[in-house]
Design a protein around this motif. Structure first.
Motif, PDB file in Angstrom:
ATOM      1  N   VAL A  86       0.871  -1.185   0.000  1.00 57.81           N
ATOM      2  CA  VAL A  86       0.000   0.000   0.000  1.00 57.81           C
ATOM      3  C   VAL A  86       0.906   1.233   0.000  1.00 57.81           C
ATOM      4  O   VAL A  86       1.713   1.397   0.910  1.00 57.81           O
ATOM      5  N   PRO A  87       0.781   2.093  -1.026  1.00 56.86           N
ATOM      6  CA  PRO A  87       1.829   3.100  -1.261  1.00 56.86           C
ATOM      7  C   PRO A  87       1.656   4.394  -0.472  1.00 56.86           C
ATOM      8  O   PRO A  87       1.874   5.473  -0.999  1.00 56.86           O
ATOM      9  N   MET A 110      -8.810  10.390   3.348  1.00 54.74           N
ATOM     10  CA  MET A 110      -7.769   9.956   4.278  1.00 54.74           C
ATOM     11  C   MET A 110      -7.919  10.639   5.632  1.00 54.74           C
ATOM     12  O   MET A 110      -7.734   9.998   6.671  1.00 54.74           O
ATOM     13  N   LEU A 111      -8.286  11.917   5.606  1.00 55.09           N
ATOM     14  CA  LEU A 111      -8.497  12.618   6.871  1.00 55.09           C
ATOM     15  C   LEU A 111      -9.628  11.971   7.662  1.00 55.09           C
ATOM     16  O   LEU A 111      -9.532  11.782   8.878  1.00 55.09           O
ATOM     17  N   ASP A 171      -9.942   3.385  -1.701  1.00 56.92           N
ATOM     18  CA  ASP A 171     -10.793   2.202  -1.827  1.00 56.92           C
ATOM     19  C   ASP A 171     -10.724   1.399  -0.522  1.00 56.92           C
ATOM     20  O   ASP A 171     -10.134   1.839   0.468  1.00 56.92           O
ATOM     21  N   LYS A 172     -11.323   0.230  -0.567  1.00 55.18           N
ATOM     22  CA  LYS A 172     -11.397  -0.588   0.650  1.00 55.18           C
ATOM     23  C   LYS A 172      -9.998  -0.908   1.174  1.00 55.18           C
ATOM     24  O   LYS A 172      -9.758  -0.928   2.384  1.00 55.18           O
ATOM     25  N   MET A 177      -5.502   1.959   6.693  1.00 48.52           N
ATOM     26  CA  MET A 177      -5.554   2.988   7.737  1.00 48.52           C
ATOM     27  C   MET A 177      -5.964   2.360   9.074  1.00 48.52           C
ATOM     28  O   MET A 177      -5.407   2.694  10.129  1.00 48.52           O
ATOM     29  N   ALA A 178      -6.927   1.466   9.021  1.00 50.01           N
ATOM     30  CA  ALA A 178      -7.378   0.804  10.250  1.00 50.01           C
ATOM     31  C   ALA A 178      -6.233   0.007  10.869  1.00 50.01           C
ATOM     32  O   ALA A 178      -5.982   0.065  12.081  1.00 50.01           O
TER      33      ALA A 178
END
Lengths: 468, 468
Positions: B108-109, B379-380, B451-452, B458-459
């Motif tokens: 994930v970049p 993202m925020l 996306d998912k 992030m989670a």
């Protein structure tokens, strides 16, 4: 290659090597036909080709002879005085005034550093480019720093085919050879260090040394055989030289090429003193005939040689794609590049990768070499007609430069001005020297199609030279 | 721009500027319809768009409110201690281990320096490229050193349209902005010199200083407003600083932008101390909304500002075409380039020249800005959901970076390792500092389509951070 071309190549090789010296009669059709096991008509076709290229000429009712005109050899110059310490370099201003003189398209481009763009397969390259960018996806773009993988593979293959085994990860793709040379030099030197260079040297080499605040140790050159190894040995022994920067084949500006023995001896010196070589080999593909020169890199057991080259002279000027096979310094070079330009243009890399696979590079090179040899002969012949008797000129085994030495009274800087006023550019000798030597020498470019304009320009140059 | 887009842009501007603070109710449909003289359905469409971009959210039976999630502001960090002398820079090893972690396409970049390549008009560029190389003749190739004339004209036009008058010959086309920045720095410094940089700074800036043996004077940043001018003034007064290297708009990594007053004050300082500014402005085109930031270059009366930019972030990553408007240093920069890479790839220059004329650059940019803003909001919002309460984050007015400050106990270098083991890349704070500060900070890239997978990443990041 057709049969008559093969035959012509064999005869040409004998002329180049001196087995058939200037003025010698070439074998008669009958003898050649027997000796080479070809038909008489093949011999005729071969001799026509060599005549066309200016290597031989017919004498009525007598047969073919090796041309005299192209045969004058430059004497070996006096070895330079030993350089007791490195020389600060400061030639940039002179170089820029010469370079900017070349921008006028109406000027006869004898002073140019590039051959005529007509000699390159631009339409075929354009097709490769169109195909390459159509197929370029996002993924390709995200990992661009190591260079285009297929291009790297193609370059490694070419090394392999010429007998140089190279681990792929020694290869760093650069913005032309110029960036490669810069990166190599920065890898192995600090400001103030000494670097052994050729005398005369490629002027950009002098500029780069000046920019990086390095000092030049000028090693005298033999105009045909290249670097004087005794002088180099002496310099390496006496001075803390940090790197050598040499063109071992088809040196610019002399056209000199070291033979294989000399290259082996050079490599022995490098290993003995543990001094890395930056081998600038951008003209390597422009050898005449069928026998490619071997780079010093081919002898490199211990990773001391950084072999720099590019496609700018052989295939795609303006694409700005070069590379270095960096030996033990490869990783360091790659890192430096990441800090300076990150990567060369990806479309150009992709287009060249496609062309190398499908475009017929070797066919193009074959033709290019023949054309350049023909043009060299034409310029040599014109020089014999128009330049003063005392003129000396070498006969390089490839490339598109000729180095003329005139009597000492001829001032090439003045000649440069006078010729330019008449619409002819030349490259004066002093810009190839950290110490402004070679004031009576000039380099001429024979990389443009020979025509009446070239002929007239040579005649005019001859008349100007005669006024000195 | 359609009517509802214009309306949405006006409201978005108010949110960005703080006129509509987080949690505030946006005007009702009736009020907005009257105030902006648009139909109620236009207002609805506009609000849907803003909701979609994550700027506002609906509360049942109450109307639309500015999102809270995106509103958390980073506190201004403590001003750094005054730098009594320049700092030697030595971060390269850390940077390389981070960069090489990004090469796995399955990662994930979030740590990437580039937005998703999907955001660029690659097929349209390919058409421009095919056309450009078809039309490329030999003449073009022979005078390549000054850059492609039409490309130079197009760039000068864009400057003019944004209010910066520029003599064409100030423009030097380079191999991306990275080469431009390198050349500028070499023009005005010698090894050992002091250069004022931002803290935190773009890591390549630190690498370049390290390479050129320059010393960094780190000027503290306000995370929203940019360079602390009082600290800069103080440093300029006490130290022989030879150049400033700043990103005045959308700074990497903070996203900070100096306002126009601050830029004017900065320029006054430059003139007062006669210190040149290297203005790295590569993100300038990625501002959200409709008001482009003005570079410090727009105030440059005396040629002190070298304004560097490129197409790598806004249009054509991988093409490696950038430039510098070099002020009084332009000629010197051009010369230096001639000694290092000669010129950027000509096909890339020609393709971009064609695209700028015919490709619809402004349309593309408009779309790109909207996409990036949407992704920033996503993202925020995710950060608000998954990251610890004490997390602080800025809300840049453009670009695709977010800078997160965690509690001091969070070690971003460890976080980097742990996240990478789970297939997520991040950029740890210390690589943006000559003195390895910002150990509890990370930079995340929101330049990829949300996306998912992004949400899950992030989670997961949030869970890892919670273990510290």
């Amino acid at each position: 290659m057709k049969r008559y071309e093969k035959f012509a190549a064999a005869i040409a090789e004998k002329i180049r090597s001196g087995l058939l010296p200037p003025g010698a009669k070439v074998p008669s059709v009958r003898v050649a036909s027997l000796a080479y096991a070809v038909s008489p008509s093949t011999v005729f076709q071969g001799y026509y080709l060599l005549e066309d290229r200016g290597l031989i000429q017919a004498r009525p009712r007598s047969g073919y002879y090796v041309r005299e005109s192209a045969s004058r050899q430059v004497d070996e110059p006096q070895p330079m005085q030993r350089v007791s310490a490195g020389t600060d370099v400061g030639v940039s201003d002179l170089i820029y005034s010469v370079l900017s003189s070349l921008r006028d398209p109406d000027t006869v481009p004898f002073g140019s550093a590039f051959p005529s763009p007509d000699l390159y397969p631009l339409p075929r390259l354009a097709r490769s480019m169109a195909k390459a960018v159509r197929g370029m996806d996002g993924g390709r773009l995200s990992d661009m720093t190591t260079g285009h993988p297929e291009l790297r593979r193609q370059i490694a293959l070419r090394y392999m085919n010429s007998g140089v085994r190279l681990p792929m990860d020694e290869l760093v793709i650069t913005n032309g050879a110029m960036e490669a040379l810069n990166l190599c030099l920065q890898c192995v030197t600090q400001p103030g260090d000494l670097v052994a260079i050729e005398a005369p040297a490629f002027y950009a080499c002098l500029q780069v040394l000046e920019r990086l605040k390095l000092k030049a140790v000028e090693i005298p050159m033999h105009p045909r055989d290249g670097v004087n190894l005794a002088a180099l040995d002496d310099a390496l022994q006496r001075l803390p030289i940090k790197a050598c920067w040499f063109m071992s084949s088809l040196q610019n500006p002399l056209g000199a090429s070291m033979n294989n023995d000399a290259k082996a001896a050079l490599y022995t010196l490098l290993e003995q003193y543990q001094v890395p070589l930056i081998e600038d080999d951008v003209y390597a593909e422009l050898y005449y005939g069928t026998k490619p020169p071997h780079p010093v890199k081919s002898l490199d057991r211990s990773g001391l040689v950084m072999h720099c080259s590019s496609f700018s002279k052989s295939l795609a000027p303006g694409y700005r794609v070069g590379w270095v096979a960096g030996g033990r310094f490869a990783r360091q070079i790659d890192r430096l590049k990441l800090m300076t330009t990150i990567s060369p243009s990806l479309p150009a890399q992709a287009a060249l990768a496609d062309y190398l696979q499908h475009g017929g590079y070797d066919r193009h090179l074959h033709k290019l070499r023949d054309t350049l040899e023909t043009q060299q002969n034409a310029m040599l012949a014109a020089a014999a007609r128009y330049f003063p008797k005392e003129t000396q000129v070498n006969r390089p085994l490839g490339g598109y430069f000729l180095w003329f030495e005139f009597p000492q009274r001829v001032d090439s800087l003045k000649l440069f001005e006078l010729a330019l006023a008449q619409g002819i550019s030349i490259t004066p000798g002093p810009i190839f020297s950290a110490t402004q030597q070679h004031r009576h020498c000039i380099r001429l470019n024979c990389g443009y199609r020979w025509d009446k304009r070239s002929e007239d320009a040579m005649a005019l140059l001859g008349r100007i030279i005669a006024t000195f």
